[in-house]
Design an enzyme around this catalytic site. Structure first.
Site, short mmCIF file in Angstrom:
data_model
loop_
_atom_site.label_atom_id
_atom_site.label_comp_id
_atom_site.label_asym_id
_atom_site.label_seq_id
_atom_site.Cartn_x
_atom_site.Cartn_y
_atom_site.Cartn_z
NE ARG A 104 -6.49 -2.26 -3.16
CZ ARG A 104 -6.40 -2.01 -4.47
NH1 ARG A 104 -5.37 -2.44 -5.15
NH2 ARG A 104 -7.34 -1.36 -5.11
CB THR A 108 0.74 2.13 1.79
OG1 THR A 108 -0.25 1.29 2.40
CG2 THR A 108 1.04 3.32 2.69
CG ASP A 199 -14.17 -3.11 -6.23
OD1 ASP A 199 -13.28 -2.45 -5.68
OD2 ASP A 199 -14.79 -4.04 -5.66
CG ASP A 202 -17.47 -1.62 -5.31
OD1 ASP A 202 -17.71 -1.84 -4.11
OD2 ASP A 202 -16.70 -0.72 -5.71
N1 URA Z 1 -9.68 -5.78 -6.87
C1 URA Z 1 -10.74 -5.72 -7.71
O1 URA Z 1 -11.87 -5.92 -7.30
N2 URA Z 1 -10.51 -5.44 -9.01
C2 URA Z 1 -9.28 -5.22 -9.51
O2 URA Z 1 -9.14 -4.97 -10.70
C3 URA Z 1 -8.19 -5.28 -8.61
C4 URA Z 1 -8.41 -5.56 -7.30
#
Ligand code: URA
Length: 209
Positions: A104, A108, A199, A202
């Site tokens: 990502r 953008t 995330d 993570d």
């Molecule tokens: N990716 C993630 O890991 N968590 C989110 O909330 C959105 C995208």
């Protein structure tokens, strides 16, 4: 074929989802619950898989036996999707595996595909493992690429998403199916799902956010 969206709103999946959402869950336990929910999502996704029929000999005679009538291919979207792969293999041990790497752009928020390797998909049932369906951009891109390879059916397996993310995937890919743990109300300014679970990558791998 019309797209379908299935939400796993049963209490058994709910236990796994609540543990994944809980901020106190360690990476070790997060991986465990992600794997379990991966199995549940996969089983729902293949509930109507065409069957191959045969027989099996028991000690007392022949019994009918059925098995998967299509090749199943699991395609984790790197890296978060890897968290669901073990659970998919627990219930679909013969599933082949492809990989899609999508990154990502921090400004953008557009998804850029940097890796794509899949087995032959002609006539296959493909399970795209994308745990967080936030804007839906990555999943929509992945489904498009897999459709182009000749997949018969593509299903996105997600843990949490937004209506906006689901709408993007289904509007760009008529016929796609989505099987998901929960649909949350909104995205924040960084395109994270709220309340979501943070995330996923993570939390799965213990990398600092
Ligand atoms: N990716 C993630 O890991 N968590 C989110 O909330 C959105 C995208």
């Amino acid at each position: 074929m019309a797209s379908t969206v299935t939400v796993l709103d049963d209490p058994v999946a709910g236990v796994q989802l609540a543990a994944l959402r809980d901020e106190r869950t360690t990476p070790e336990h997060f991986r465990h619950h992600a794997r379990r929910l991966g199995s549940m999502l996969a089983l729902r996704a293949v509930a109507d898989l065409p069957a191959e029929r045969g027989t099996v000999r028991t000690p007392l005679g022949d019994a009918p036996a059925i098995g998967p009538g299509r090749t199943i291919v699991a395609v984790p979207v790197l890296r978060a999707g890897l968290g669901l792969l073990g659970g998919v293999h627990d219930v679909l041990p013969t599933a082949l595996v492809g990989m899609i790497g999508l990154e990502r752009d921090a400004e953008t928020f557009q998804a850029r595909r940097y890796y794509f390797k899949v087995p032959p998909l002609d006539g296959a049932w493909v399970l795209v493992l994308e745990p967080m369906l936030a804007t839906g951009g990555s999943a929509a891109d992945a489904v498009q690429a897999l459709d182009a390879e000749g997949a018969e059916q593509v299903t996105v397996l997600s843990v949490v998403g937004t209506q906006q993310g689901i709408d993007r995937v289904t509007s760009q890919n008529p016929g796609v199916r989505v099987v998901i743990g929960a649909i949350d109300p909104q995205l924040d300014d960084n395109r994270y799902i709220v309340p979501g679970l943070g995330d996923f990558g993570d939390r799965l791998f213990g990398t600092p956010h």
